[in-house]
Design a protein around this motif. Structure first.
Motif, PDB file in Angstrom:
ATOM      1  N   GLN A 141      99.881  81.156 -65.466  1.00 44.04           N
ATOM      2  CA  GLN A 141      98.781  81.680 -64.642  1.00 44.04           C
ATOM      3  C   GLN A 141      98.792  83.199 -64.588  1.00 44.04           C
ATOM      4  OE1 GLN A 141      96.078  80.134 -63.433  1.00 44.04           O
ATOM      5  NE2 GLN A 141      96.917  78.439 -64.643  1.00 44.04           N
ATOM      6  N   ASN A 142      99.957  83.800 -64.491  1.00 44.19           N
ATOM      7  CA  ASN A 142     100.051  85.258 -64.496  1.00 44.19           C
ATOM      8  C   ASN A 142      99.520  85.855 -65.794  1.00 44.19           C
ATOM      9  OD1 ASN A 142     101.150  85.402 -61.935  1.00 44.19           O
ATOM     10  ND2 ASN A 142     103.261  85.473 -62.671  1.00 44.19           N
ATOM     11  N   ILE A 143      99.857  85.238 -66.905  1.00 41.36           N
ATOM     12  CA  ILE A 143      99.374  85.709 -68.205  1.00 41.36           C
ATOM     13  C   ILE A 143      97.865  85.571 -68.298  1.00 41.36           C
ATOM     14  CG2 ILE A 143      99.413  85.248 -70.695  1.00 41.36           C
ATOM     15  CD1 ILE A 143     102.407  84.450 -70.291  1.00 41.36           C
ATOM     16  N   LEU A 144      97.340  84.423 -67.867  1.00 45.79           N
ATOM     17  CA  LEU A 144      95.890  84.208 -67.916  1.00 45.79           C
ATOM     18  C   LEU A 144      95.161  85.184 -66.996  1.00 45.79           C
ATOM     19  CD1 LEU A 144      95.751  80.306 -67.991  1.00 45.79           C
ATOM     20  CD2 LEU A 144      95.288  81.885 -69.882  1.00 45.79           C
ATOM     21  N   SER A 145      95.694  85.439 -65.819  1.00 39.45           N
ATOM     22  CA  SER A 145      95.074  86.383 -64.888  1.00 39.45           C
ATOM     23  C   SER A 145      95.066  87.786 -65.477  1.00 39.45           C
ATOM     24  CB  SER A 145      95.821  86.402 -63.548  1.00 39.45           C
ATOM     25  OG  SER A 145      95.701  85.162 -62.907  1.00 39.45           O
ATOM     26  N   SER A 196      91.785  90.054 -66.418  1.00 40.75           N
ATOM     27  CA  SER A 196      91.581  91.407 -65.880  1.00 40.75           C
ATOM     28  C   SER A 196      91.331  92.402 -67.010  1.00 40.75           C
ATOM     29  CB  SER A 196      92.762  91.857 -65.025  1.00 40.75           C
ATOM     30  OG  SER A 196      93.886  92.132 -65.826  1.00 40.75           O
ATOM     31  N   LEU A 197      91.934  92.209 -68.150  1.00 34.95           N
ATOM     32  CA  LEU A 197      91.687  93.091 -69.295  1.00 34.95           C
ATOM     33  C   LEU A 197      90.261  92.900 -69.821  1.00 34.95           C
ATOM     34  CD1 LEU A 197      94.993  92.908 -71.367  1.00 34.95           C
ATOM     35  CD2 LEU A 197      94.201  94.770 -69.912  1.00 34.95           C
ATOM     36  N   GLN A 198      89.816  91.662 -69.857  1.00 34.45           N
ATOM     37  CA  GLN A 198      88.460  91.368 -70.310  1.00 34.45           C
ATOM     38  C   GLN A 198      87.434  92.019 -69.383  1.00 34.45           C
ATOM     39  OE1 GLN A 198      88.366  87.095 -70.597  1.00 34.45           O
ATOM     40  NE2 GLN A 198      89.013  87.118 -72.737  1.00 34.45           N
ATOM     41  N   GLU A 199      87.675  91.957 -68.081  1.00 43.04           N
ATOM     42  CA  GLU A 199      86.750  92.547 -67.106  1.00 43.04           C
ATOM     43  C   GLU A 199      86.690  94.067 -67.254  1.00 43.04           C
ATOM     44  OE1 GLU A 199      87.943  91.088 -63.303  1.00 43.04           O
ATOM     45  OE2 GLU A 199      87.428  89.016 -63.799  1.00 43.04           O
TER      46      GLU A 199
END
Length: 77
Positions: A63-67, A71-74
């Protein structure tokens, strides 16, 4: 004369990262040196445990990796 071998030498031996000459020297040393043989058996046992270990990240890590990825995509938008 039998050469003194280190733990690193034995690890290289276990992973077959040594020359044929070194391999023969270690084979002879293992026959004569009980302390070296004991260390070798410990290392081989550890290697077997590592090879059979089921290594998976925890759900929290995923979950930390996906979050972080989200955030990088945003930021790129």
């Amino acid at each position: 004369m039998i050469k003194t071998f280190t733990q690193t030498d034995l690890v290289r031996y276990l992973y077959q990262e040594i020359t044929e000459e070194e391999s023969q020297e270690i084979d002879r040393a293992l026959l004569c040196d009980n302390e070296l043989k004991s260390l070798f058996n410990e290392l081989r046992s550890m290697m077997d445990e590592i090879d059979t270990a089921d290594l998976q990240p925890s759900p929290a890590t995923v979950q930390n990796i996906l979050s972080y990825s989200r955030s990088l995509q945003e930021k790129q938008r």
